[in-house]
Design a protein around this motif. Sequence first.
Motif, PDB file in Angstrom:
ATOM      1  N   LEU A  73      -0.408 -15.817  25.202  1.00  0.00           N
ATOM      2  CA  LEU A  73      -0.928 -14.462  25.397  1.00  0.00           C
ATOM      3  C   LEU A  73      -1.551 -13.925  24.113  1.00  0.00           C
ATOM      4  CD1 LEU A  73       2.001 -12.949  27.527  1.00  0.00           C
ATOM      5  CD2 LEU A  73      -0.301 -13.533  28.342  1.00  0.00           C
ATOM      6  N   ASP A 125      -8.777  -8.877  29.725  1.00  0.00           N
ATOM      7  CA  ASP A 125      -8.466  -7.672  30.496  1.00  0.00           C
ATOM      8  C   ASP A 125      -7.248  -7.862  31.395  1.00  0.00           C
ATOM      9  OD1 ASP A 125     -10.473  -6.234  29.380  1.00  0.00           O
ATOM     10  OD2 ASP A 125     -11.926  -6.617  30.976  1.00  0.00           O
ATOM     11  N   ASN A 156      -4.623  -9.774  30.458  1.00  0.00           N
ATOM     12  CA  ASN A 156      -3.492 -10.132  29.595  1.00  0.00           C
ATOM     13  C   ASN A 156      -2.578  -8.902  29.472  1.00  0.00           C
ATOM     14  OD1 ASN A 156      -1.907 -10.461  27.188  1.00  0.00           O
ATOM     15  ND2 ASN A 156      -3.317 -12.039  26.485  1.00  0.00           N
ATOM     16  N   PRO A 157      -1.290  -9.038  29.803  1.00  0.00           N
ATOM     17  CA  PRO A 157      -0.416  -7.853  29.791  1.00  0.00           C
ATOM     18  C   PRO A 157      -0.122  -7.303  28.402  1.00  0.00           C
ATOM     19  CG  PRO A 157       0.866  -9.836  30.229  1.00  0.00           C
ATOM     20  CD  PRO A 157      -0.572 -10.244  30.229  1.00  0.00           C
ATOM     21  N   LEU A 158      -0.428  -8.038  27.350  1.00  0.00           N
ATOM     22  CA  LEU A 158      -0.106  -7.566  26.002  1.00  0.00           C
ATOM     23  C   LEU A 158      -1.320  -7.386  25.093  1.00  0.00           C
ATOM     24  CD1 LEU A 158       3.017  -9.802  25.224  1.00  0.00           C
ATOM     25  CD2 LEU A 158       2.977  -7.506  26.183  1.00  0.00           C
ATOM     26  N   PHE A 159      -2.347  -8.193  25.280  1.00  0.00           N
ATOM     27  CA  PHE A 159      -3.458  -8.189  24.324  1.00  0.00           C
ATOM     28  C   PHE A 159      -4.796  -8.178  25.062  1.00  0.00           C
ATOM     29  CE2 PHE A 159       0.139 -10.540  22.603  1.00  0.00           C
ATOM     30  CZ  PHE A 159       0.423  -9.782  21.479  1.00  0.00           C
ATOM     31  N   ARG A 160      -5.480  -7.045  24.932  1.00  0.00           N
ATOM     32  CA  ARG A 160      -6.760  -6.915  25.615  1.00  0.00           C
ATOM     33  C   ARG A 160      -7.882  -7.532  24.786  1.00  0.00           C
ATOM     34  NH1 ARG A 160      -7.527  -1.433  25.375  1.00  0.00           N
ATOM     35  NH2 ARG A 160      -5.887  -1.272  26.910  1.00  0.00           N
ATOM     36  N   GLU A 204      -6.106  -5.545  19.507  1.00  0.00           N
ATOM     37  CA  GLU A 204      -4.685  -5.589  19.880  1.00  0.00           C
ATOM     38  C   GLU A 204      -4.005  -6.818  19.281  1.00  0.00           C
ATOM     39  OE1 GLU A 204      -3.643  -2.893  23.616  1.00  0.00           O
ATOM     40  OE2 GLU A 204      -4.297  -4.893  24.197  1.00  0.00           O
TER      41      GLU A 204
END
Lengths: 361, 367
Positions: free
Chosen positions: A200, A206, A208-212, A216
Amino acid sequence: MRIAFTGLIVAVALLTGTVQGAFARDANDIVRDVIADYIRPATTALKARANTMHAAANVLCEKPNAVALNTARDEFSALVKDWGQVELLRLGPLAQDNRLERMLFWPDRRGRGLKQVRFIVRSGDETALDAAGLSEKSVAVQGLLALEFILFGDDSAALTSNAGAVRCQYMQAITENIANVTGEIEAAWYDDGPQAISTLWQNPSDTNPLFRDDREQLSALFKIVGGGLEIVSVQRIQPFLDDGFDSAKPKSALFWRSDNAVNIIASNFAGLNAIMRAADLTGALEGDVTRTADSVFFEFDNAARTLKAINKPTADIAVNADDYDKFSYVNIVGRSIETILREQLSPAFNLSSGFSSLDGD
Amino acid sequence: MHKPLLIDRRTFLASTGAAFLSCMSDAQARAIQQTDAIFASAYKAPDGRYGIATLSERGELLHSYVLPERGHDTVWRADGGQLIAFARRPGTFAAVIDPSGQSAPTMINAVEGRHFYGHGVYSPDGAFVFATENDFDNARGVIGIYNTRDGFKRVGEFDAHGIGPHDMELLPDGRTLVVANGGIETHPDFPRAKLNIASMKPNLTFLDSVTGKLIGSFELPKDQHKLSIRHMALMGDNVWFACQNEGDLVATTPLVGQVSLESGTIDMAEIPEDVGMNLRGYVGSIAANEQGNEIAFTSPRGGILVRYDTRTKKVAGIKRSDEICGVAASGKSFAWSNGEGAFNVTKHFMLWDNHISVSKPASAHKS
């Protein structure tokens, strides 16, 4: 760096007429190197040390004696050092399944954890005497603080004879539990699956739950280092420095019982320093700010040198003004590095200030 | 997060300092005369000092007041004639502010063994202020009670029935308090360290503000015990609340829900996963707009404001902005601010803290 360095890239383009290849490194390079060169080896070292700690505990319990106790105590100090290199990585596996708290329940302000540890030793609570049972109990009795009390606390000399059999069995459960948890931490960082932290962090998108995006990605890195420095200062150093030499509280230091208070802080600083070296931010910057990026290493070296000069036992900071002053200096150095990160390096990468997103408000 | 207060325009203008226009700059005077609402928010100035500012609807600065440390939320007295700013936890002061800008703030100090959590409410008649506080040596949340007509003397406290009370609202009945007990134990000896994450138990607690009696308490399901309930917004008797996830952020978890004493159950809002994941496990502020039947909530970590239609139960709109956090009802929509200096369309040098409170005249509310 696709977005983060836009301003810088435009400036370079105006000067040189080129955009491509303006920087040797981008966010993916930085994150990849931090994971490969620092995080993964550090988690491997921690797991290996946890296993030798468990082995030392087994030897001590099999044949209780003073030499074996000293060996186990030395292993504990080494384990603390290796833990100090990993514990500030508060994203991914440490933030899952209570692993951080299972490894280190601290601060234990009201001594609740210690009360439970003492109860287990006193009562011989069988449900706490094997790793499987222990892992289901309160996090306060599972980790390094519990182990420290067993090895260094009241009546720890009982471990040199059969009189300490229950204490020893509980120690084995703790060390096996720590070995298990550190194994999970290592495995999680080496996992290359689609939802694994390493994947991740290196693949922003877009969905990715942690890194856009790259911002980030880098914010997470700055949060580890800046947040780590804040934890060391606010939660580790300041509580025992208190308001001044006359009111110093050495027993508010983490691992004071085993006299590892300096070691854990030194290890924390060394770990954060190594993360910054692995990140090699200078390759992603240009101009005066590259010197700023380098200046943090000078400060890290100052902190390391000063910590090395502090006398043990740490409890002496209450009677030795020189050592108290050295800790105060280290605290200032740590805050200074944090300020450089926040006020100079973070803007250079076009990262947000974090003013409104600080923890828990 | 705050329901707009309804006061007459004359009182409203008085509270902005309109009676003292001759003392103001042209821009400041124009902003005061034209605005239909006054917002307040805590800030950090470029010189590192902290304060509270009042602003027009368009985000123009009306007045500012220096605070000794970082402030957090502000709350208006019902007539708009007084404003209290609470210190950010673990701060120990609250500043009583004259929003007309004619006198310096006066300070309320937390009593020994307590610190503020950054939020509070006035009683409807303005006689008392209730503040969320930490009885830190006993790891217990309390609601401090202050008599505004006796020098803000602390006259007592209620049990908050939970650890880490944060936001608090007064229901439309003017008597029932609802408290967001975040569930996280902290102690000022170890500032901002979280002492009980593995065992935290947040709840929403309803209290009688006259007797302190517990009316009801609602907990999230066990598998959601790491959702720290922090902020609330009222839509009638319905309490919309927003959480911060202390657990695994890879799995997207609903962070916003509603509860009422009448329904007796907690319902989490269904937010599409592609929106929910952008909250990054952290909602910093929530506001309700009854005119538009919408709530709005923000995530400064995700840089996103989400408008949610409470009738259709659908996301009505999204706004992206770095560090966006402050949000308050404004007309049929929402005002917002961020930690980079933006307050609606106006860019300031100040960094705005997490919350915006609003005072507006009845005429504006109806427009």
